[in-house]
Motif scaffolding. Structure first.
Motif, mmCIF file in Angstrom:
data_model
loop_
_atom_site.group_PDB
_atom_site.id
_atom_site.type_symbol
_atom_site.label_atom_id
_atom_site.label_comp_id
_atom_site.label_asym_id
_atom_site.label_seq_id
_atom_site.Cartn_x
_atom_site.Cartn_y
_atom_site.Cartn_z
ATOM 1 N N ALA A 1 -11.900 -2.015 27.075
ATOM 2 C CA ALA A 1 -11.950 -0.561 26.863
ATOM 3 C C ALA A 1 -13.389 -0.164 26.571
ATOM 4 O O ALA A 1 -14.027 -0.743 25.690
ATOM 5 N N ARG B 1 -6.742 4.829 23.225
ATOM 6 C CA ARG B 1 -7.518 3.582 23.149
ATOM 7 C C ARG B 1 -7.381 2.938 21.777
ATOM 8 O O ARG B 1 -7.277 1.718 21.655
ATOM 9 N N VAL C 1 -10.602 2.129 30.802
ATOM 10 C CA VAL C 1 -10.018 0.864 30.373
ATOM 11 C C VAL C 1 -9.770 0.048 31.631
ATOM 12 O O VAL C 1 -9.040 0.475 32.529
ATOM 13 N N LYS D 1 -5.886 -0.714 21.085
ATOM 14 C CA LYS D 1 -6.598 -1.744 20.327
ATOM 15 C C LYS D 1 -5.703 -2.326 19.239
ATOM 16 O O LYS D 1 -5.657 -3.541 19.041
ATOM 17 N N TRP E 1 0.900 1.474 29.392
ATOM 18 C CA TRP E 1 0.074 2.631 29.041
ATOM 19 C C TRP E 1 0.182 3.747 30.041
ATOM 20 O O TRP E 1 -0.253 4.820 29.880
#
Length: 64
Positions: A44, A13, A50, A17, A64
């Motif tokens: 998230a 995460r 997410v 970001k 991802w």
């Protein structure tokens, strides 16, 4: 509108970001960050979930 939810660890995460740094929006309650890229909103949450919402979410999820 399509939506996909992933469960990611804290390191993933944080990497996410950083990757979306140029696209960050005001976070919503209980979220770590929120971003919007190519019509897809990515939120998230502190729980590790997410959420990807919008058209063509698969393109962002595939990263991802």
């Amino acid at each position: 509108m399509a939506s996909v939810t992933l469960q990611l660890d804290a390191a993933s995460r944080a990497q996410m970001k950083a990757s979306y740094a140029d696209y960050l929006l005001e976070p919503v309650p209980h979220s770590e960050f929120r971003a919007q890229v190519d019509g897809v909103t990515i939120t998230a949450y502190a729980s590790g979930k997410v959420l990807f919402q919008g058209k063509d979410v698969e393109a962002q999820v595939a990263r991802w």
